[in-house]
Design an enzyme around this catalytic site. Structure first.
Site, PDB file in Angstrom:
ATOM      1  N   GLU A 102       0.152 -34.254  12.688  1.00  0.00           N
ATOM      2  CA  GLU A 102      -1.246 -34.235  12.872  1.00  0.00           C
ATOM      3  C   GLU A 102      -1.993 -33.601  11.875  1.00  0.00           C
ATOM      4  O   GLU A 102      -3.129 -34.145  11.438  1.00  0.00           O
ATOM      5  CB  GLU A 102      -1.618 -33.378  14.195  1.00  0.00           C
ATOM      6  CG  GLU A 102      -2.851 -33.812  15.025  1.00  0.00           C
ATOM      7  CD  GLU A 102      -2.744 -33.128  16.126  1.00  0.00           C
ATOM      8  OE1 GLU A 102      -1.977 -32.824  16.895  1.00  0.00           O
ATOM      9  OE2 GLU A 102      -3.915 -32.983  16.455  1.00  0.00           O
ATOM     10  N   PHE A 103      -1.349 -32.374  11.228  1.00  0.00           N
ATOM     11  CA  PHE A 103      -2.063 -31.614  10.057  1.00  0.00           C
ATOM     12  C   PHE A 103      -2.270 -32.606   8.785  1.00  0.00           C
ATOM     13  O   PHE A 103      -3.069 -32.685   8.280  1.00  0.00           O
ATOM     14  CB  PHE A 103      -1.178 -30.374   9.825  1.00  0.00           C
ATOM     15  CG  PHE A 103      -1.868 -29.502   8.840  1.00  0.00           C
ATOM     16  CD1 PHE A 103      -1.685 -29.653   7.517  1.00  0.00           C
ATOM     17  CD2 PHE A 103      -2.729 -28.461   9.534  1.00  0.00           C
ATOM     18  CE1 PHE A 103      -2.072 -28.856   6.731  1.00  0.00           C
ATOM     19  CE2 PHE A 103      -3.372 -27.494   8.419  1.00  0.00           C
ATOM     20  CZ  PHE A 103      -3.009 -27.765   7.104  1.00  0.00           C
ATOM     21  N   ASP A 104      -1.101 -33.309   8.789  1.00  0.00           N
ATOM     22  CA  ASP A 104      -1.152 -34.012   7.515  1.00  0.00           C
ATOM     23  C   ASP A 104      -2.089 -35.400   7.670  1.00  0.00           C
ATOM     24  O   ASP A 104      -2.685 -35.553   6.709  1.00  0.00           O
ATOM     25  CB  ASP A 104       0.235 -34.862   7.211  1.00  0.00           C
ATOM     26  CG  ASP A 104       1.438 -33.757   6.915  1.00  0.00           C
ATOM     27  OD1 ASP A 104       2.675 -34.105   6.864  1.00  0.00           O
ATOM     28  OD2 ASP A 104       1.061 -32.722   6.494  1.00  0.00           O
ATOM     29  N   TYR A 123      21.018 -27.664   0.810  1.00  0.00           N
ATOM     30  CA  TYR A 123      20.872 -29.117   0.343  1.00  0.00           C
ATOM     31  C   TYR A 123      20.308 -29.503  -0.986  1.00  0.00           C
ATOM     32  O   TYR A 123      19.909 -30.502  -1.358  1.00  0.00           O
ATOM     33  CB  TYR A 123      19.865 -29.780   1.255  1.00  0.00           C
ATOM     34  CG  TYR A 123      18.645 -29.013   1.753  1.00  0.00           C
ATOM     35  CD1 TYR A 123      17.675 -28.865   0.533  1.00  0.00           C
ATOM     36  CD2 TYR A 123      18.205 -28.584   2.819  1.00  0.00           C
ATOM     37  CE1 TYR A 123      16.425 -27.925   0.883  1.00  0.00           C
ATOM     38  CE2 TYR A 123      17.181 -27.873   2.983  1.00  0.00           C
ATOM     39  CZ  TYR A 123      16.331 -27.594   1.951  1.00  0.00           C
ATOM     40  OH  TYR A 123      15.289 -26.909   2.084  1.00  0.00           O
ATOM     41  N   LYS A 170       9.484 -38.540   8.630  1.00  0.00           N
ATOM     42  CA  LYS A 170       9.237 -37.606   9.502  1.00  0.00           C
ATOM     43  C   LYS A 170       9.621 -38.151  10.882  1.00  0.00           C
ATOM     44  O   LYS A 170       8.979 -39.498  10.866  1.00  0.00           O
ATOM     45  CB  LYS A 170       7.873 -37.083   9.594  1.00  0.00           C
ATOM     46  CG  LYS A 170       7.641 -36.109   8.409  1.00  0.00           C
ATOM     47  CD  LYS A 170       8.167 -34.922   8.586  1.00  0.00           C
ATOM     48  CE  LYS A 170       7.077 -33.878   8.710  1.00  0.00           C
ATOM     49  NZ  LYS A 170       6.774 -32.696   8.835  1.00  0.00           N
ATOM     50  N   GLU A 230      19.776 -37.418   4.271  1.00  0.00           N
ATOM     51  CA  GLU A 230      20.455 -36.192   4.806  1.00  0.00           C
ATOM     52  C   GLU A 230      19.428 -35.852   5.737  1.00  0.00           C
ATOM     53  O   GLU A 230      18.163 -36.435   5.962  1.00  0.00           O
ATOM     54  CB  GLU A 230      20.502 -35.121   3.939  1.00  0.00           C
ATOM     55  CG  GLU A 230      19.764 -35.292   2.445  1.00  0.00           C
ATOM     56  CD  GLU A 230      20.332 -34.184   1.480  1.00  0.00           C
ATOM     57  OE1 GLU A 230      19.675 -33.043   1.620  1.00  0.00           O
ATOM     58  OE2 GLU A 230      20.880 -34.344   0.512  1.00  0.00           O
ATOM     59  N   CYS A 264     -13.460 -11.340  32.232  1.00  0.00           N
ATOM     60  CA  CYS A 264     -14.704 -10.435  32.853  1.00  0.00           C
ATOM     61  C   CYS A 264     -15.548 -11.033  33.529  1.00  0.00           C
ATOM     62  O   CYS A 264     -16.518 -10.438  33.943  1.00  0.00           O
ATOM     63  CB  CYS A 264     -14.936 -10.122  31.242  1.00  0.00           C
ATOM     64  SG  CYS A 264     -16.129 -11.194  30.625  1.00  0.00           S
ATOM     65  N   LYS A 323      16.409 -33.668   7.709  1.00  0.00           N
ATOM     66  CA  LYS A 323      15.519 -33.047   6.967  1.00  0.00           C
ATOM     67  C   LYS A 323      15.311 -31.540   8.226  1.00  0.00           C
ATOM     68  O   LYS A 323      15.122 -31.790   9.349  1.00  0.00           O
ATOM     69  CB  LYS A 323      13.983 -33.318   7.104  1.00  0.00           C
ATOM     70  CG  LYS A 323      12.813 -32.575   6.594  1.00  0.00           C
ATOM     71  CD  LYS A 323      11.688 -33.475   6.070  1.00  0.00           C
ATOM     72  CE  LYS A 323      10.620 -32.624   5.871  1.00  0.00           C
ATOM     73  NZ  LYS A 323      10.461 -31.257   5.864  1.00  0.00           N
ATOM     74  N   CYS A 344     -17.016 -17.075  26.005  1.00  0.00           N
ATOM     75  CA  CYS A 344     -17.553 -16.077  26.905  1.00  0.00           C
ATOM     76  C   CYS A 344     -18.393 -15.153  25.971  1.00  0.00           C
ATOM     77  O   CYS A 344     -18.051 -14.787  25.065  1.00  0.00           O
ATOM     78  CB  CYS A 344     -16.280 -15.114  27.433  1.00  0.00           C
ATOM     79  SG  CYS A 344     -16.700 -13.521  27.965  1.00  0.00           S
ATOM     80  N   SER A 398       7.517 -29.485  -2.992  1.00  0.00           N
ATOM     81  CA  SER A 398       7.823 -29.975  -1.271  1.00  0.00           C
ATOM     82  C   SER A 398       7.975 -31.402  -1.845  1.00  0.00           C
ATOM     83  O   SER A 398       8.057 -31.898  -2.731  1.00  0.00           O
ATOM     84  CB  SER A 398       6.635 -29.510  -0.609  1.00  0.00           C
ATOM     85  OG  SER A 398       5.669 -30.204  -1.353  1.00  0.00           O
ATOM     86  N   CYS A 456     -15.448  -7.935  26.728  1.00  0.00           N
ATOM     87  CA  CYS A 456     -14.276  -8.440  27.430  1.00  0.00           C
ATOM     88  C   CYS A 456     -13.055  -8.424  26.796  1.00  0.00           C
ATOM     89  O   CYS A 456     -12.889  -8.272  25.458  1.00  0.00           O
ATOM     90  CB  CYS A 456     -14.864 -10.145  27.151  1.00  0.00           C
ATOM     91  SG  CYS A 456     -13.439 -11.411  27.733  1.00  0.00           S
TER      92      CYS A 456
HETATM   93  S1  IVH Z   1      15.076 -31.117  -0.837  1.00  0.00           S
HETATM   94  C1  IVH Z   1      12.631 -30.992  -4.717  1.00  0.00           C
HETATM   95  N1  IVH Z   1      16.381 -31.602   1.411  1.00  0.00           N
HETATM   96  O1  IVH Z   1      11.480 -29.763   3.339  1.00  0.00           O
HETATM   97  C2  IVH Z   1      13.305 -31.424  -3.331  1.00  0.00           C
HETATM   98  N2  IVH Z   1      14.378 -30.340   1.569  1.00  0.00           N
HETATM   99  O2  IVH Z   1       8.680 -30.921   2.216  1.00  0.00           O
HETATM  100  C3  IVH Z   1      13.725 -29.980  -2.694  1.00  0.00           C
HETATM  101  N3  IVH Z   1      13.707 -29.514   3.858  1.00  0.00           N
HETATM  102  O3  IVH Z   1      10.596 -27.549   1.154  1.00  0.00           O
HETATM  103  C4  IVH Z   1      13.550 -30.168  -1.315  1.00  0.00           C
HETATM  104  N4  IVH Z   1      15.626 -30.312   4.712  1.00  0.00           N
HETATM  105  O4  IVH Z   1      12.136 -26.616   3.026  1.00  0.00           O
HETATM  106  C5  IVH Z   1      15.310 -30.978   0.939  1.00  0.00           C
HETATM  107  N5  IVH Z   1      17.850 -31.968   3.273  1.00  0.00           N
HETATM  108  C6  IVH Z   1      16.462 -31.409   2.815  1.00  0.00           C
HETATM  109  C7  IVH Z   1      15.673 -30.614   3.322  1.00  0.00           C
HETATM  110  C8  IVH Z   1      14.506 -30.240   2.948  1.00  0.00           C
HETATM  111  C9  IVH Z   1      14.388 -29.760   4.883  1.00  0.00           C
HETATM  112  C10 IVH Z   1      12.373 -28.980   3.506  1.00  0.00           C
HETATM  113  C11 IVH Z   1      12.473 -27.935   2.364  1.00  0.00           C
HETATM  114  C12 IVH Z   1      11.320 -28.571   1.651  1.00  0.00           C
HETATM  115  C13 IVH Z   1      10.460 -29.333   2.517  1.00  0.00           C
HETATM  116  C14 IVH Z   1      10.159 -30.529   1.891  1.00  0.00           C
END
Ligand code: IVH
Length: 673
Positions: A33-35, A232, A319, A111, A416, A113, A431, A80, A437
């Site tokens: 939702e934030f995104d 990872y 996601k 893998e 209150c 997340k 309030c 990220s 309060c």
């Molecule tokens: S790789 C440059 N692998 O998700 C790539 N990140 O939005 C480095 N995360 O900050 C991240 N599982 O905290 C990678 N299997 C996974 C992950 C993972 C969770 C987190 C991580 C990262 C964020 C990316």
């Protein structure tokens, strides 16, 4: 709603959510939702360059820096990943990789997340030497002592036997390995149960619990919380293999816990299969996951694809969609926030959802309740936005009992009894009894002691609550009356009591502009407090200001001006200010302020983009300390733009049009010496 209004609304909401997430560690909405909100704002801002604002949430890079830990620079920045939410986005990424590699064959490592806190571990000569949080991606907190308590993280690696031909490759002399620190579901549930029994605030989810734990100053507490870690990403100059998957397999043999279910695939179909399989199977994992990460496997191909300013082109996150369940609404209760805002809460039949038992969900405000025409006894659909605080997303009207009563919003404050009010343009009921309060009083005191306000870090919300309940404090001025004896209980806590009293006394040196912010005048944030302090120079001038004078200050609008007037016309507040003055707090602008030079005298400077050496706030301070003025938007009066990475295209265009100089971070630092 017109687009300009929408921009303002989104900014306000995103700032609030950012604060809840990064400062309070208590988010109320999910990442997805934030995104979405952030994307909407980005799009609208691109459409309306005249609305550019260096303080917009879109300009902010989140940070979880903690003042109490040593901050260290990451050898390689911690970036990220770009997020995707559907198969089409994944297909687009796959195509972009194909194109980037000019049609060359490639493999993708799929893998989990993990939904925890990212951590970077450094090993030298097989020993864990440093563990650093992500922080702002460039600098992070050194949490080595705490991380060492996590059992699944090896402290020393066993060297492979030299006579074993089949042994895994030796580890490099120096390398980093990154991963996620997590609190397993069962530990989380147990912890929250204990906290509930002890009447302590609950953690919203395992990520917050892990984060709260890891940032604790007591590593013994960390040890008792049984955190776990999955790794990872291996980084270094001399890695054992040419593939990401292969490197992790080798790292596994060195003793690391490696991402479960990791799989190397080639086709888009195989990627979808992996996603679909884990979408349900992840519910059986011991820790929280919120998606899948896809990485181009070959390190050579990764280098060829490279990075954007924020994330690698060779990897992407997918996601998962939030899980949804149906349950019965039994009752609506109401919470009073620190600002007096009333939040309705749905109390429902307990139901399992995304790893935890859910029985309460936020209903936001009256309009939200009306939009669903909620009745007591309704069956409601509940989701956890990105697995966080649950919310109601729909009602099954067909299951509504015939005699069901519609939910009536309360008219009086549940704490209150004061009749509630609704301000023009606001969705919440408030309030108005801000000085009488309880949750509001405590909220003000908590705001007053916060880091960006009086920075009294010897006190925390629990202590404030305790003192308030024991009648020791009723307002911010009472803090300065506390003496060691009063808080020393049975006499065994002399040292900590002394520390608290010293901390409060030290705050008397906090500069005037922060005192103005700390007062907690509605709508007066950090920046406006500074504007007010600089304009009026002392509290008396500010107290006596009229509405016109206030509104003449650039950056102070009508709503804020009115709120300031109301604040200084409240008897109670005037008494408090008088007392604060008598205790010796700074009530005027210091003349010996931290002016370092006059190198930027008379210059108006716009800050834009993402920086490597200092945060935006730090650059603002640097500009001011050197005599310059930081301004929000580009105009013909702008002297130059201090531009980091990724400066917004609309700003760039405007700067070019007006012929305004763009100064890089390095040039700027050189300029001020
Ligand atoms: S790789 C440059 N692998 O998700 C790539 N990140 O939005 C480095 N995360 O900050 C991240 N599982 O905290 C990678 N299997 C996974 C992950 C993972 C969770 C987190 C991580 C990262 C964020 C990316």
């Amino acid at each position: 709603m017109d687009e300009i209004k929408r921009i303002e609304q989104l900014r306000k909401e995103l700032h609030e959510h950012n604060y809840k997430y990064y400062v309070l560690n208590q988010p109320t909405i999910g990442d997805q939702e934030f995104d979405f909100m952030m994307h909407e704002l980005q799009d609208l801002e691109a459409k309306h360059p005249e609305m550019a604002d260096p303080n917009s949430p879109t300009q902010r890079v989140g940070s979880d820096l903690n003042a109490e830990f040593k901050q260290v620079e990451h050898k390689y920045p911690m970036l990220s990943l770009a997020n995707t939410y559907n198969e089409q986005d994944v297909a687009d990424w796959y195509e972009s990789v194909k194109k980037g590699l000019a049609g060359e064959d490639f493999e993708v490592c799929c893998e989990m997340k993990y939904d925890g806190l990212s951590i970077s571990l450094t090993y030298v000569d097989g020993k864990l030497t440093q563990a650093v949080t992500r922080g702002d991606g460039v600098h992070g907190d050194d949490v080595t002592a705490n991380v060492k308590t996590i059992r699944s993280i090896p402290l020393v690696l066993t060297p492979p036997a030299s006579d074993d031909l089949f042994a895994a490759p030796a580890y490099p002399r120096e390398f980093e390995i990154r991963g996620e620190i997590l609190m397993p579901w069962n530990v989380f549930e147990r912890l929250n149960k204990e906290r509930e029994e002890a009447e302590e605030p609950l953690f919203a989810n395992p990520r917050n619990a892990a984060s709260g734990t890891l940032k604790s100053q007591k590593s013994s507490l960390v040890a008792s919380r049984q955190l776990d870690a999955y790794l990872y990403y291996l980084l270094g100059e001399e890695l054992p293999a040419e593939g990401h998957y292969e490197n992790l397999e080798v790292a596994r043999s060195w003793g690391f816990k490696i991402s479960e279910g990791m799989k190397k695939v080639k086709t888009l179909q195989e990627i979808y299969d992996f996603i679909n399989y884990w979408d349900t199977e992840r519910k059986n994992l011991p820790v929280a996951t919120d998606g899948i990460v896809l990485k181009v496997n070959s390190l050579r191909q990764q280098r060829a694809l490279g990075f954007t300013a924020k994330s690698p082109r060779w990897a992407i996150a997918y996601k998962f969609k939030a899980e949804r369940v149906c349950t019965r609404l039994n009752e609506v209760t109401y919470q009073v926030g620190r600002t007096g805002a009333i939040t309705p809460v749905a109390n429902m039949d307990p139901v399992q959802l995304a790893g935890t038992t859910v029985k309460r969900a936020t209903l936001n405000n009256e309009d939200f309740i009306k939009s669903f025409d909620l009745h007591i006894g309704d069956y409601v659909y509940v989701e956890k936005g990105g697995e966080i605080i649950p919310k109601i997303v729909g009602v099954d009207i067909d299951q509504r009992p015939i005699i069901a009563q519609p939910v009536e919003f309360i008219k009086r404050c549940p704490e209150c009894g004061t009749p509630l009010v609704r301000y023009e343009g606001e969705a919440a009921w408030y309030c108005p009894n801000d000085t009488g309060c309880p949750p509001q009083i405590k909220g003000r005191i908590e705001h007053f002691i916060a880091r960006k306000a009086m920075n009294i870090d010897s006190l925390g919300p629990e202590t404030v609550d305790d003192y308030y309940r024991h009648g020791l404090i009723h307002n911010i001025a009472d803090l300065y009356d506390i003496d060691v004896q009063q808080i020393n209980g049975d006499g065994s806590r002399t040292k900590s009591a002394q520390r608290i009293v010293n901390g409060i006394a030290a705050s008397k040196e906090v500069p005037f502009e922060r005192v103005v912010f700390a007062l907690g005048i509605r709508f007066v944030g950090e920046t406006s407090a500074k504007l007010l302090a600089r304009h009026f120079k002392n509290i008396d001038a500010l107290m006596n200001a009229g509405i016109e004078e206030l509104q003449e200050i650039e950056g102070i609008g009508e709503v804020m001006a009115k709120s300031i007037i109301t604040y200084f016309h409240t008897e109670e507040n005037l008494k408090i200010i008088e007392r604060l003055r008598n205790y010796g707090l700074q009530m005027e602008l210091s003349t010996v302020n931290s002016q370092l030079s006059t190198k930027l005298e008379g210059q108006s400077i716009v800050i834009s983009g993402v920086f490597a050496h200092h945060s935006r706030d730090e650059y603002k301070a640097i500009i001011e300390q050197n005599g310059g003025k930081n301004v929000g938007s580009i105009s013909s009066k702008t002297s130059f733009i201090l531009a980091g990475e990724n400066m917004g295209p609309s700003k760039l265009q405007k700067a070019e049009k007006l012929g305004i100089k763009i100064v890089s971070e390095e040039e700027f630092l050189e300029m001020i010496g």
